[in-house]
Design a protein around this motif. Sequence first.
Motif, short mmCIF file in Angstrom:
data_model
loop_
_atom_site.label_atom_id
_atom_site.label_comp_id
_atom_site.label_asym_id
_atom_site.label_seq_id
_atom_site.Cartn_x
_atom_site.Cartn_y
_atom_site.Cartn_z
N LYS A 6 31.28 53.05 40.77
CA LYS A 6 32.69 52.84 40.87
C LYS A 6 33.29 52.43 42.01
O LYS A 6 32.77 52.80 43.22
N LYS A 7 34.22 51.43 41.96
CA LYS A 7 34.58 50.87 43.48
C LYS A 7 35.61 51.83 43.96
O LYS A 7 36.52 52.23 43.51
N ASN A 8 35.65 51.64 45.53
CA ASN A 8 36.55 52.30 46.31
C ASN A 8 37.81 51.16 46.43
O ASN A 8 37.49 50.07 46.04
N TYR A 9 38.84 51.71 46.51
CA TYR A 9 40.11 50.79 46.59
C TYR A 9 40.02 49.56 47.61
O TYR A 9 40.55 48.52 47.55
N GLN A 10 39.21 50.10 48.59
CA GLN A 10 39.01 48.96 49.72
C GLN A 10 38.10 47.84 49.24
O GLN A 10 38.43 46.76 49.63
N ALA A 11 37.32 47.98 48.14
CA ALA A 11 36.79 46.70 47.69
C ALA A 11 37.95 45.85 46.87
O ALA A 11 37.57 44.56 47.20
N LEU A 12 38.73 46.41 46.40
CA LEU A 12 39.90 45.55 45.42
C LEU A 12 40.88 45.02 46.70
O LEU A 12 41.17 43.83 46.61
N LEU A 13 41.02 45.78 47.47
CA LEU A 13 42.08 45.17 48.84
C LEU A 13 41.35 43.97 49.22
O LEU A 13 42.13 43.12 49.41
N ARG A 14 39.95 44.06 49.90
CA ARG A 14 39.28 43.21 50.29
C ARG A 14 39.47 41.74 49.51
O ARG A 14 39.56 40.65 50.03
N ALA A 15 38.90 42.18 48.30
CA ALA A 15 38.75 41.11 47.31
C ALA A 15 40.28 40.27 47.00
O ALA A 15 40.34 39.13 47.06
N TYR A 24 34.98 38.69 37.80
CA TYR A 24 35.80 38.12 36.92
C TYR A 24 36.94 39.37 36.26
O TYR A 24 37.84 39.16 35.90
N LEU A 25 36.22 40.43 36.15
CA LEU A 25 37.14 41.56 35.88
C LEU A 25 38.23 41.61 36.94
O LEU A 25 39.47 42.26 36.58
N PHE A 26 38.14 41.78 38.07
CA PHE A 26 38.90 41.76 39.12
C PHE A 26 39.89 40.75 39.02
O PHE A 26 41.32 41.05 38.98
N MET A 27 39.61 39.66 38.75
CA MET A 27 40.65 38.42 38.28
C MET A 27 41.41 38.38 37.31
O MET A 27 42.68 38.21 37.20
N ASP A 28 40.81 38.88 36.31
CA ASP A 28 41.66 39.39 34.87
C ASP A 28 42.46 40.41 35.06
O ASP A 28 43.66 40.06 34.99
N LEU A 29 42.25 41.49 35.81
CA LEU A 29 43.23 42.62 36.00
C LEU A 29 44.32 42.06 37.21
O LEU A 29 45.40 42.49 37.13
N ARG A 30 43.67 41.22 38.21
CA ARG A 30 44.96 40.65 38.91
C ARG A 30 45.81 39.90 38.34
O ARG A 30 47.02 40.10 38.83
N ALA A 31 45.39 39.20 37.39
CA ALA A 31 46.66 38.37 36.68
C ALA A 31 47.46 39.01 35.72
O ALA A 31 48.72 39.13 35.80
N GLY A 39 42.69 40.07 49.35
CA GLY A 39 42.87 39.63 50.57
C GLY A 39 41.93 38.26 50.72
O GLY A 39 42.39 37.48 51.51
N ASP A 40 41.02 38.36 50.14
CA ASP A 40 39.80 37.06 50.17
C ASP A 40 40.52 35.98 49.31
O ASP A 40 40.38 34.73 49.74
N ILE A 41 40.99 36.34 48.25
CA ILE A 41 41.40 35.27 47.28
C ILE A 41 42.65 34.76 46.99
O ILE A 41 42.87 33.63 46.86
N MET A 101 46.32 30.11 47.34
CA MET A 101 47.64 29.43 47.79
C MET A 101 47.11 27.79 48.36
O MET A 101 47.78 27.21 48.14
N ASN A 102 45.78 27.89 48.94
CA ASN A 102 45.51 26.60 49.53
C ASN A 102 45.27 25.50 48.19
O ASN A 102 45.58 24.46 48.29
N LYS A 103 44.71 25.95 47.27
CA LYS A 103 44.62 25.02 46.10
C LYS A 103 46.04 24.70 45.36
O LYS A 103 46.01 23.46 45.03
N ILE A 104 46.94 25.70 45.48
CA ILE A 104 48.02 25.42 44.85
C ILE A 104 49.02 24.27 45.95
O ILE A 104 49.35 23.20 45.31
N ILE A 105 48.93 24.36 47.23
CA ILE A 105 49.49 23.59 48.31
C ILE A 105 48.71 22.25 48.20
O ILE A 105 49.40 21.26 48.31
N LYS A 106 47.47 21.97 47.89
CA LYS A 106 46.75 20.79 47.63
C LYS A 106 46.89 20.14 46.47
O LYS A 106 46.07 19.25 46.06
N ASN A 107 47.27 20.78 45.50
CA ASN A 107 47.30 20.37 44.12
C ASN A 107 45.75 20.42 43.59
O ASN A 107 45.46 19.38 42.90
N ASP A 108 45.09 21.09 43.95
CA ASP A 108 43.50 21.39 43.99
C ASP A 108 42.82 22.10 42.77
O ASP A 108 42.85 23.36 43.00
N TYR A 109 43.57 21.96 41.30
CA TYR A 109 43.27 22.94 40.31
C TYR A 109 41.85 22.85 39.78
O TYR A 109 41.65 22.52 38.83
#
Length: 89
Positions: free
Chosen positions: A63-72, A21-28, A74-76, A81-89
């Motif tokens: 502490k996280k390596n940049y690869q953890a954030l890069l992978r996260a 959730y910290l990752f998701m908050d910072l991503r936004a 890339g996963d999310i 995008m699929n949720k947006i395309i399908k209007n599945d909020y």
Amino acid sequence: FSITTGINPCSLTLQDSVEFYLFMDLRAELKWISYQMTSKRWVLATEEYNRRLVLKKGEPVVKKNYQALLRALGDIEPKLMNKIIKNDY
């Protein structure tokens, strides 16, 4: 792995819901988008993530390596995008 590389394997993945959730908050908040992330932006993003992770969890923390954030990211992104395309909020 850690003996050979000197990298803690836990630093390569998000381990729990607090980290996710910290990752998701910072991503936004910081508008992390994979195609806009340069090497310099990944370094800055990782530093900020780790700073806030320590604030949330306290010491000691892996502490996280940049690869953890890069992978996260890339996963999310495809999932979002699929949720947006399908209007599945």
